[in-house]
Write an enzyme that holds these catalytic residues in place. Structure first.
Site, short mmCIF file in Angstrom:
data_model
loop_
_atom_site.label_atom_id
_atom_site.label_comp_id
_atom_site.label_asym_id
_atom_site.label_seq_id
_atom_site.Cartn_x
_atom_site.Cartn_y
_atom_site.Cartn_z
N SER A 49 -39.21 -93.85 -57.98
CA SER A 49 -39.82 -94.16 -59.36
C SER A 49 -38.95 -93.88 -60.38
O SER A 49 -39.71 -93.99 -61.32
CB SER A 49 -40.95 -93.18 -59.11
OG SER A 49 -40.80 -91.83 -59.81
N THR A 183 -39.96 -89.06 -62.40
CA THR A 183 -39.17 -89.39 -63.10
C THR A 183 -38.28 -88.95 -63.64
O THR A 183 -38.24 -87.91 -63.18
CB THR A 183 -40.41 -89.41 -63.93
OG1 THR A 183 -41.76 -90.64 -63.26
CG2 THR A 183 -40.60 -89.60 -65.20
N THR A 201 -39.82 -94.21 -66.20
CA THR A 201 -40.39 -94.21 -65.04
C THR A 201 -41.04 -95.63 -64.89
O THR A 201 -41.02 -96.20 -65.17
CB THR A 201 -41.71 -93.24 -64.86
OG1 THR A 201 -42.27 -93.79 -63.91
CG2 THR A 201 -42.75 -93.39 -65.81
N ARG A 211 -52.20 -99.34 -64.19
CA ARG A 211 -52.25 -98.09 -64.51
C ARG A 211 -51.37 -97.63 -65.23
O ARG A 211 -49.90 -97.77 -65.09
CB ARG A 211 -52.52 -97.25 -62.83
CG ARG A 211 -52.40 -95.60 -62.65
CD ARG A 211 -50.79 -95.44 -62.66
NE ARG A 211 -50.99 -94.02 -62.59
CZ ARG A 211 -49.71 -93.11 -63.11
NH1 ARG A 211 -48.38 -93.44 -63.34
NH2 ARG A 211 -49.28 -91.80 -62.68
N GLY A 213 -48.64 -93.95 -66.54
CA GLY A 213 -49.41 -92.54 -66.42
C GLY A 213 -48.91 -91.74 -67.80
O GLY A 213 -49.41 -92.80 -68.87
N ASP A 214 -48.52 -90.61 -67.06
CA ASP A 214 -48.02 -89.80 -68.94
C ASP A 214 -46.77 -90.00 -69.42
O ASP A 214 -46.90 -89.54 -70.42
CB ASP A 214 -48.08 -87.86 -68.02
CG ASP A 214 -47.06 -88.08 -67.10
OD1 ASP A 214 -47.22 -88.62 -66.68
OD2 ASP A 214 -46.53 -86.72 -67.13
N THR A 234 -42.68 -84.11 -65.23
CA THR A 234 -42.89 -85.07 -63.99
C THR A 234 -43.51 -84.76 -62.59
O THR A 234 -43.71 -83.58 -62.65
CB THR A 234 -41.08 -84.88 -63.31
OG1 THR A 234 -41.21 -86.23 -62.52
CG2 THR A 234 -40.75 -84.41 -63.14
N GLY A 235 -43.29 -85.82 -61.77
CA GLY A 235 -45.00 -85.67 -61.30
C GLY A 235 -46.48 -86.81 -61.55
O GLY A 235 -45.71 -87.43 -61.67
N GLY A 237 -48.80 -87.73 -62.82
CA GLY A 237 -49.76 -88.00 -64.06
C GLY A 237 -51.18 -87.71 -65.36
O GLY A 237 -51.01 -87.19 -65.34
C1 SD4 Z 1 -46.40 -91.26 -63.43
N1 SD4 Z 1 -45.33 -88.96 -64.61
O1 SD4 Z 1 -46.46 -92.08 -64.29
C2 SD4 Z 1 -44.97 -90.56 -63.78
C3 SD4 Z 1 -44.40 -90.09 -62.22
C4 SD4 Z 1 -43.63 -89.04 -62.36
O2 SD4 Z 1 -42.08 -88.12 -61.30
O3 SD4 Z 1 -43.40 -88.93 -63.19
N2 SD4 Z 1 -43.12 -89.11 -61.21
O4 SD4 Z 1 -47.77 -90.06 -63.15
#
Ligand code: SD4
Length: 323
Positions: A49, A183, A201, A211, A213-214, A234-235, A237
């Site tokens: 990712s 990410t 990311t 879309r 994300g954060d 990370t994770g 968003g």
């Molecule tokens: C997102 N936070 O686009 C990112 C993706 C991510 O580990 O962090 N993946 O939501």
């Protein structure tokens, strides 16, 4: 001169830290270090990712996001770019060479071209194959089309009579996409005492086109205040974006919390405000201007990569909020 520190998300951060460490140790600027860390991961096809290895959206288009930050008046960001695999470098150029903080989509691609970044492959063969497998599993009438590997729009061929992709049929990312939480976010304290942060990311695999994300959002995926601290996430968003979690963590540090306490508080708010699914993950890192650090997560399957003058380690999260 103080002791430098590099703190990066996920275990792959250790190899990336190794690339940036010699420069940081020699007194280099932390911003150069965070850019080098992100660039290393952006070219690692095994990281699914970020950058070149990133899995595309539901239409087979890879869109990349990234940002860098040194402080409230010094930050830059790009989102939804497809031109080259280094959003972190383009984000830095937005910060240093434009009058803006954030550029999106075609504007970000045009800016990166104008800045001399070379168009490059942003969809690996492996990622293309994963996308084709996923798309083939979707209910008819959505047969695989052929995304391009080079920057630029990659929808169905002109004249294709097949039905258009219908976002209504992909209401949420497939569950295998939920695993793509890798990410790269990195925080650095350099020998001169400057805090810097960066992240990069491709976002969530099979996301709805458009879309974001954060990660590229200042205050959400990354926040740095030179006097109070730095934090990054990370994770998923969507769990972060209603809570400004990185800003939240730094504000807690401003109020006197340690990095560990600040991350526990910020992640605790995510747990409070969301009805979390079993595989929902957010992990965060934080670094103080004095070199105190922490890596914490909702779930235990997260690691931070730490590099200091005495340590070169992959460390488990502490605290874990939903063990
Ligand atoms: C997102 N936070 O686009 C990112 C993706 C991510 O580990 O962090 N993946 O939501």
């Amino acid at each position: 001169m103080g002791e430098p520190i590099l703190l990066t998300t996920w275990a792959f951060g250790q190899a990336a830290n190794a690339v940036a460490w010699p420069g940081l140790l020699a007194g280099g600027d932390g911003l150069d270090a965070v850019e080098a860390v992100c660039r290393h991961v952006e070219l690692d096809e095994a990281v699914e990712s970020v950058g070149l290895g990133g899995l595309p959206d539901a239409e087979g288009q890879v869109t990349l996001d990234g940002c860098v930050m040194r402080g409230p008046a010094r930050c830059g960001s790009v989102c939804s770019m497809s031109f080259c695999p280094h959003p972190v470098s383009v984000a830095r150029r937005v910060m240093e060479e434009s009058a803006h903080v954030m550029l999106a989509g075609p504007g970000a691609d045009a800016f990166s071209a104008a800045q001399g970044f070379e168009a490059g492959v942003v969809l690996s063969e492996w990622a293309r194959a994963r996308w084709a497998e996923w798309r083939a599993r979707l209910p008819s009438p959505f047969p695989p089309t052929a995304p391009s590997t080079l920057g630029g729009p990659s929808g169905p061929p002109v004249g294709d009579a097949r039905p258009a992709y219908n976002p209504a049929n992909v209401s949420s990312p497939a569950s295998d996409a939920a695993r793509s939480h890798d990410t790269v976010a990195v925080l650095a304290l350099d020998a001169a005492g400057n805090l810097s942060g960066g992240c990069s990311t491709s976002g969530m695999a099979w996301k709805l086109p458009g879309r974001v994300g954060d990660s590229p959002l200042i205050g959400h995926g990354l926040y740095v205040h030179p006097a109070h601290g730095a934090a990054a996430a990370t994770g998923k968003g969507e769990l972060v974006m209603g809570l400004c979690s990185s800003f939240d963590a730094v504000e807690r540090m401003r109020s006197g919390a340690s990095p560990r306490e600040a991350l526990g508080g910020a992640l605790g708010r995510i747990r409070e405000e969301h009805d979390l699914a079993a595989d929902d993950q957010v992990a965060m890192i934080a670094l103080s201007p004095h070199g105190e650090w922490a890596g914490a997560a909702l779930r235990p399957d997260y690691r931070s990569a730490l590099r200091t003058t005495t340590r070169d380690e992959v460390v488990p999260p502490d605290p874990v909020l939903c063990a």
